[in-house]
Each structure stands twice: as structure tokens, then as C-alpha cells.
Design an enzyme around this catalytic site. Structure first.
Site, PDB file in Angstrom:
ATOM      1  N   LYS A  22       0.829  -1.218   0.000  1.00  0.00           N
ATOM      2  CA  LYS A  22       0.000   0.000   0.000  1.00  0.00           C
ATOM      3  C   LYS A  22       0.858   1.260   0.000  1.00  0.00           C
ATOM      4  O   LYS A  22       0.672   2.153  -0.824  1.00  0.00           O
ATOM      5  CB  LYS A  22      -0.915   0.015   1.228  1.00  0.00           C
ATOM      6  CG  LYS A  22      -1.611   1.362   1.423  1.00  0.00           C
ATOM      7  CD  LYS A  22      -2.381   1.433   2.709  1.00  0.00           C
ATOM      8  CE  LYS A  22      -1.594   1.733   3.943  1.00  0.00           C
ATOM      9  NZ  LYS A  22      -1.525   3.133   4.369  1.00  0.00           N
ATOM     10  N   ASN A  23       1.794   1.332   0.949  1.00  0.00           N
ATOM     11  CA  ASN A  23       2.521   2.593   1.094  1.00  0.00           C
ATOM     12  C   ASN A  23       3.472   2.862  -0.068  1.00  0.00           C
ATOM     13  O   ASN A  23       3.746   4.017  -0.382  1.00  0.00           O
ATOM     14  CB  ASN A  23       3.221   2.655   2.454  1.00  0.00           C
ATOM     15  CG  ASN A  23       2.210   2.879   3.578  1.00  0.00           C
ATOM     16  OD1 ASN A  23       1.081   3.311   3.315  1.00  0.00           O
ATOM     17  ND2 ASN A  23       2.588   2.565   4.802  1.00  0.00           N
ATOM     18  N   ARG A  92      -4.246  11.695   4.380  1.00  0.00           N
ATOM     19  CA  ARG A  92      -2.939  12.222   4.785  1.00  0.00           C
ATOM     20  C   ARG A  92      -1.864  12.057   3.740  1.00  0.00           C
ATOM     21  O   ARG A  92      -1.034  12.928   3.519  1.00  0.00           O
ATOM     22  CB  ARG A  92      -2.501  11.440   6.024  1.00  0.00           C
ATOM     23  CG  ARG A  92      -2.643  12.153   7.266  1.00  0.00           C
ATOM     24  CD  ARG A  92      -1.567  11.727   8.206  1.00  0.00           C
ATOM     25  NE  ARG A  92      -0.486  12.676   8.209  1.00  0.00           N
ATOM     26  CZ  ARG A  92      -0.549  13.875   8.732  1.00  0.00           C
ATOM     27  NH1 ARG A  92      -1.653  14.301   9.302  1.00  0.00           N
ATOM     28  NH2 ARG A  92       0.478  14.685   8.687  1.00  0.00           N
ATOM     29  N   CYS A 116      -4.219  13.530  13.725  1.00  0.00           N
ATOM     30  CA  CYS A 116      -4.636  12.255  13.169  1.00  0.00           C
ATOM     31  C   CYS A 116      -4.780  11.310  14.342  1.00  0.00           C
ATOM     32  O   CYS A 116      -4.174  11.512  15.392  1.00  0.00           O
ATOM     33  CB  CYS A 116      -3.551  11.815  12.199  1.00  0.00           C
ATOM     34  SG  CYS A 116      -3.494  10.093  11.812  1.00  0.00           S
ATOM     35  N   ARG A 121       0.942  14.580  13.504  1.00  0.00           N
ATOM     36  CA  ARG A 121       1.769  14.224  12.347  1.00  0.00           C
ATOM     37  C   ARG A 121       2.122  15.480  11.555  1.00  0.00           C
ATOM     38  O   ARG A 121       1.560  15.743  10.495  1.00  0.00           O
ATOM     39  CB  ARG A 121       1.035  13.199  11.474  1.00  0.00           C
ATOM     40  CG  ARG A 121       0.791  11.907  12.212  1.00  0.00           C
ATOM     41  CD  ARG A 121      -0.008  10.918  11.413  1.00  0.00           C
ATOM     42  NE  ARG A 121       0.754  10.283  10.355  1.00  0.00           N
ATOM     43  CZ  ARG A 121       0.245   9.431   9.473  1.00  0.00           C
ATOM     44  NH1 ARG A 121      -1.044   9.131   9.524  1.00  0.00           N
ATOM     45  NH2 ARG A 121       0.988   8.900   8.537  1.00  0.00           N
ATOM     46  N   PRO A 122       3.096  16.246  12.068  1.00  0.00           N
ATOM     47  CA  PRO A 122       3.454  17.504  11.393  1.00  0.00           C
ATOM     48  C   PRO A 122       4.166  17.245  10.066  1.00  0.00           C
ATOM     49  O   PRO A 122       4.586  16.116   9.791  1.00  0.00           O
ATOM     50  CB  PRO A 122       4.409  18.158  12.389  1.00  0.00           C
ATOM     51  CG  PRO A 122       4.991  17.048  13.180  1.00  0.00           C
ATOM     52  CD  PRO A 122       3.965  15.962  13.219  1.00  0.00           C
ATOM     53  N   ILE A 123       4.327  18.309   9.271  1.00  0.00           N
ATOM     54  CA  ILE A 123       5.080  18.165   8.014  1.00  0.00           C
ATOM     55  C   ILE A 123       6.242  19.154   7.970  1.00  0.00           C
ATOM     56  O   ILE A 123       6.702  19.549   6.906  1.00  0.00           O
ATOM     57  CB  ILE A 123       4.178  18.314   6.751  1.00  0.00           C
ATOM     58  CG1 ILE A 123       3.471  19.672   6.723  1.00  0.00           C
ATOM     59  CG2 ILE A 123       3.187  17.173   6.655  1.00  0.00           C
ATOM     60  CD1 ILE A 123       2.918  20.011   5.333  1.00  0.00           C
ATOM     61  N   ASP A 124       6.707  19.561   9.171  1.00  0.00           N
ATOM     62  CA  ASP A 124       7.800  20.537   9.222  1.00  0.00           C
ATOM     63  C   ASP A 124       9.049  20.059   8.467  1.00  0.00           C
ATOM     64  O   ASP A 124       9.727  20.852   7.818  1.00  0.00           O
ATOM     65  CB  ASP A 124       8.151  20.860  10.682  1.00  0.00           C
ATOM     66  CG  ASP A 124       8.456  19.611  11.495  1.00  0.00           C
ATOM     67  OD1 ASP A 124       7.710  18.622  11.357  1.00  0.00           O
ATOM     68  OD2 ASP A 124       9.443  19.605  12.245  1.00  0.00           O
ATOM     69  N   LEU A 125       9.337  18.764   8.523  1.00  0.00           N
ATOM     70  CA  LEU A 125      10.548  18.267   7.850  1.00  0.00           C
ATOM     71  C   LEU A 125      10.387  18.333   6.322  1.00  0.00           C
ATOM     72  O   LEU A 125      11.339  18.639   5.600  1.00  0.00           O
ATOM     73  CB  LEU A 125      10.871  16.842   8.293  1.00  0.00           C
ATOM     74  CG  LEU A 125      11.177  16.672   9.787  1.00  0.00           C
ATOM     75  CD1 LEU A 125      11.309  15.202  10.158  1.00  0.00           C
ATOM     76  CD2 LEU A 125      12.451  17.431  10.152  1.00  0.00           C
ATOM     77  N   ASP A 308       3.808  -0.055  12.268  1.00  0.00           N
ATOM     78  CA  ASP A 308       2.576  -0.560  11.657  1.00  0.00           C
ATOM     79  C   ASP A 308       2.251  -2.000  12.064  1.00  0.00           C
ATOM     80  O   ASP A 308       1.223  -2.542  11.655  1.00  0.00           O
ATOM     81  CB  ASP A 308       2.656  -0.451  10.122  1.00  0.00           C
ATOM     82  CG  ASP A 308       2.683   0.994   9.663  1.00  0.00           C
ATOM     83  OD1 ASP A 308       2.262   1.870  10.434  1.00  0.00           O
ATOM     84  OD2 ASP A 308       3.127   1.257   8.522  1.00  0.00           O
ATOM     85  N   ARG A 400      -8.987   0.580   3.862  1.00  0.00           N
ATOM     86  CA  ARG A 400      -7.977   1.503   3.337  1.00  0.00           C
ATOM     87  C   ARG A 400      -6.701   0.768   2.963  1.00  0.00           C
ATOM     88  O   ARG A 400      -5.988   1.181   2.069  1.00  0.00           O
ATOM     89  CB  ARG A 400      -7.603   2.542   4.400  1.00  0.00           C
ATOM     90  CG  ARG A 400      -8.598   3.640   4.604  1.00  0.00           C
ATOM     91  CD  ARG A 400      -8.005   4.682   5.531  1.00  0.00           C
ATOM     92  NE  ARG A 400      -6.567   4.790   5.302  1.00  0.00           N
ATOM     93  CZ  ARG A 400      -5.646   4.851   6.261  1.00  0.00           C
ATOM     94  NH1 ARG A 400      -5.979   4.843   7.515  1.00  0.00           N
ATOM     95  NH2 ARG A 400      -4.368   4.939   5.949  1.00  0.00           N
TER      96      ARG A 400
END
Ligand code: EPU
Length: 421
Positions: A22-23, A92, A116, A121-125, A308, A400
Site C-alpha cells: 500500500k505505502n 494524509r 490524526c 503528524r506535522p510536516i515541518d521536515l 505498523d 484503506r
């Protein structure tokens, strides 16, 4: 909304073929935006997340065609930079459209993902890396607007409090393939899905060195071309069936995935006494539940123990007399399954980011609520071993990420069926 009814008490037996990852598929569906030529992706799992991502691509003007089950032909001939917000907000993983859109069009606008259920779950990086490539980032009304006159290679350190980032690495990597100059990214995620993405990008004409290591060097190109790529098998699905075999004291052959991708899990299980026959692409699991001893795991970025599989391992811990400890270092709050497992009789408590499981009790069926994808899988496994009937509600989470999960379990002898609420 559907729920699933599970009659516990059957040992699973037979062979299960693992679906495409999936990922990896989500990263690759984003990567096809980097070229205007057609790409063929094979072994793409038939999942709600995949169909959702395909709708996102269509919303950007991409032409998609399902050539046969699990094979997609995708061509991003003419695209624009504004994916439909109502769709983006619901998923996401749509954050990984950012890198390809910047590489291809020099701009992207996406709603800033909120909290979430598995934690903050930030996206700063992601944004740090994109700025290093020469992008300007502006947040207006909850939407991140990113522009770049010209992406320029740079030296980027991509580590945060919780280590590397999978989709962050993918974003920077994909943007860098269409930049000018050389980009060196340090502390990249080494997950097999990132390696598989690198292989697709290489087929598309990207030049990447250090694939599989925590340092990637990308030699930017002016243009990428079409490619034909077959995705790796889903290591998390494989791990879930492996644990299902152990908890039901079953005898499964889990087929068609790279077993080396599950090294951390296999190490823990071997130490715990699991009887397995492992080859490059297949694992045979023998009935051995009574011989298993308690274990301790700490989730970490790959090649560490995968977050996971943490929820599913809580169910295994519940089957083994004595104390097992499961510590979460990737998403310290990813324990929504704990309260639901307690309803089934699992003796599990939380101390900070560690779940302490006193195993060996007999579980009994109950009504439980799925909260996220992997928590749902854990509840199915618990239902398979509980006495009587378990009803798992809100199973859309499971759709999902697990292709034909119920059909696969039924084929292995599990007694469960889906019905409307
Ligand atoms: N993080 C930051 N800043 C960032 C990005 C991440 O602090 O800019 C933190 C996160 O909050 C987390 C850690 O770093 O604590 C790792 O997050 P990462 O970015 O690696 O996660 P992700 O890329 O959002 C992917 C998978 C997840 C999987 C994680 C960890 C996809 C689409 N999702 O998420 O998969 O749990 O990596 O391996 O690839 C799932 O399949 O159920 C799932 C949640």
C-alpha cells in the site's frame, strides 16, 4: 457502514499470497506526476486508499486506466497545481503530491494536514527540505502555498525528534529529481517502500546514489520519462498474517514478498520461540503457540521494528503467559487499540508510550470499534482467538489498507463475515 462478525476459535491453515505494498503504491502514484509520458504500475493493491489517490490524480487532470486488476496505466500529460481540497483533506498521504508538483510545475497548494488518530503528524521536515531546495512556503487560511522559480540542489539534513520521515523523504527525493544540480539528503528513511520508489524513479531516468542507505545523492535532470514498474509485496500485510498464524496456532505459508523486509519482526519471533521456515520470498509458520515466550519490542524507523505492526503484536503478547512490553517510538500516542483490546479481555495497560501486556488470559468476544488501519487488523486477530462472537465496527479503516482481507482469512478457515450496520 459495514461491520464484521467474527466467530473465534479456528486455527488458520493454508497459503496466502501477499498483495502489493500500500505505502509504496501511494508514493508511486504521486511519482508518475514527474513525467508527461505514460507509466505502467503493476501489483498495485485494490484498496480504498489507492482509489482515493487515483481520484486525486484525476482531479489534477491525469489520465488513468485500469488495464487489468492491479495494473494501472497513468499519464500526467497536462496537469495543474491545485488538487481538489475536499479530497486532499480526507487523506494524509496526499501530502506526497507536494514534491512531484513542485518538480513538475514549480508550485503546489495543499491544506496543512491536521491531527490524526495515531498522533500528531506535522510536516515541518517536508517543508524544511523543500525550502532548502529553493522553495518559498506560505501558510494562508490553512493552506500551504509553495513556490519555486527553479529547484536547486542542496545539502539537506532530514531528521526530526522521531528520526527519519518516510513521506518527507519521498517528497524531497521526488522534487530533487527535477532540480538543477546535486542534492544530498542525510538521515533519509530507508523503508523498503522508499527503496522501491527509488527503483521506479531510476526507471524514469532519475540518477540516485545510495539507494537503501540513510544518505541519498540525487543528480537533478531536466526531464523524466515513462516507466513500467512492478511494486514490492506488502511487508505489513505479510507480518499481519504471520502474527495471525501464531495467535491462532495455525499453519500458514505466506507467499510473494521479500522476507528480508520483515527482519526486525522475524528476529523478535525467533527469539520468542516461533517455528518458521524462511526463504527469500516465503515464510511457513508452524503451530507453536504453547512454546512462545514473552517479548519486548520498541518501534523505530526501518530497519527497526515497524510501528505498523505494534497493534497486532499486542494481540500476540496477549496469547503468551507473563509480561510483554511494547514501546512506541515512532508515534508515541498510537495506542487507540488498547481500550478496545481490554474489552475483549486483554490485560493491557499503558505507561507513557509503553504497553504492558499480561498475557495468557482467555479472550471473550465483544463489540469493538476500529480506530485506524492497523488497530483494525489487531481487532480482527483478537476476534479470531476470542471465545464466541466479536463484532468489529467502523471497518472502513481496514479497507484503506488490506486487499481482500476477509476473503483471504476465510480461505484460510476463519469464520467471519461482513454485514451492514
Ligand atoms: N514527523 C515529524 N515531522 C515531519 C514528518 C514526520 O515530526 O515533517 C514525525 C511524525 O510525527 C512521526 C515520525 O516523524 O512521529 C515518522 O513519521 P513519517 O513521516 O515517517 O510517517 P509518514 O510518512 O506520515 C508513513 C506511512 C505510515 C507509517 C509511517 C512510519 C505512508 C503513506 N504512511 O507515514 O503508514 O506508519 O510512515 O513508518 O507511507 C499505515 O500504513 O497504517 C501508516 C500509518
Amino acid at each position: 457502514m459495514d461491520k464484521v462478525l467474527i466467530q473465534g476459535g479456528t486455527s488458520l491453515e493454508g497459503t496466502v499470497r501477499v498483495s502489493g505494498a500500500k505505502n509504496a503504491s501511494l508514493l508511486m502514484l504521486a511519482a508518475v506526476l514527474l513525467t508527461d509520458e505514460p507509466c505502467i504500475l503493476r501489483n498495485v493493491p485494490n484498496l480504498r486508499d489507492v482509489h482515493f489517490f487515483i481520484s486525486l490524480l484525476q482531479g489534477l487532470g491525469v489520465e488513468v486506466e485500469l488495464l487489468s486488476p492491479n495494473i494501472w496505466r497513468i499519464q500526467a500529460k497536462k496537469i495543474h497545481a491545485n488538487p481538489p481540497y475536499d479530497l486532499v483533506r480526507q487523506m494524509r498521504a496526499s501530502v506526497c503530491l507536494m514534491g512531484p508538483l513542485l518538480g513538475r510545475l514549480g508550485q503546489a497548494a495543499l491544506p496543512l494536514p491536521g491531527g490524526c488518530v495515531i498522533g500528531n503528524r506535522p510536516i515541518d521536515l517536508h517543508l524544511h527540505g523543500l525550502k532548502k531546495l529553493g522553495c518559498t512556503v506560505e501558510l494562508k487560511n490553512g493552506i500551504v502555498h509553495i513556490h519555486a522559480q527553479q529547484l536547486k540542489g542542496n545539502h539537506i539534513f532530514l531528521g526530526g525528534r522521531f528520526g527519519s520521515t518516510v513521506t518527507g523523504t519521498a517528497n524531497i527525493l521526488m522534487a530533487a529529481t527535477l532540480s538543477s544540480g546535486i542534492t544530498r539528503i542525510e538521515n533519509t528513511a530507508c523503508e523498503p517502500e522508499i527503496v522501491d520508489l527509488c527503483h521506479l524513479l531510476t526507471c524514469m531516468g532519475a540518477r540516485i546514489e545510495g539507494i537503501g542507505s540513510p544518505q541519498l545523492t540525487i543528480y537533478g535532470q531536466q526531464k523524466l520519462h515513462g516507466a513500467d514498474h512492478t511494486l514490492i509485496g506488502d511487508r505489513i500485510e505479510a507480518g499481519t498474517f504471520l502474527i495471525a498464524s501464531l495467535v491462532t496456532n495455525g499453519h500458514l505459508i505466506i507467499d510473494q514478498f521479500h522476507t528480508q523486509h520483515l527482519r526486525a519482526l522475524l528476529h523478535v519471533l525467533e527469539n520468542s520461540g516461533a517455528k518458521m521456515n524462511i526463504t527469500a520470498n516465503q515464510i511457513e509458520v508452524f503451530p507453536c503457540l504453547n512454546q512462545l515466550t514473552p517479548f519486548e519490542i520498541t518501534t523505530l524507523p526501518y530497519p527497526g521494528f515497524p510501528t505498523d505492526l505494534q497493534a497486532q503484536m499486542c494481540v500476540l503478547a496477549a496469547c503468551i503467559p507473563d509480561l510483554s512490553l511494547l514501546t512506541e517510538r515512532v508515534y508515541p500516542q498510537r495506542f487507540m487499540h488498547v481500550a478496545e483490546l481490554q474489552r475483549l479481555g486483554v490485560r493491557i495497560t499503558l505507561e507513557g508510550s509503553t504497553a504492558i501486556v499480561q498475557g495468557g488470559q482467555r479472550l471473550s468476544g465483544a463489540d469493538v470499534m476500529a480506530s485506524d488501519l492497523r488497530a483494525s487488523a489487531a481487532l480482527y486477530l483478537a476476534g479470531l482467538i476470542a471465545r464466541g462472537e466479536t463484532q468489529v465496527h467502523r471497518i472502513y479503516h481496514l479497507d484503506r489498507g488490506y486487499e481482500n482481507f476477509e476473503q483471504k482469512l476465510q480461505a484460510l478457515g476463519a469464520k467471519l463475515y461482513r454485514t451492514a450496520e
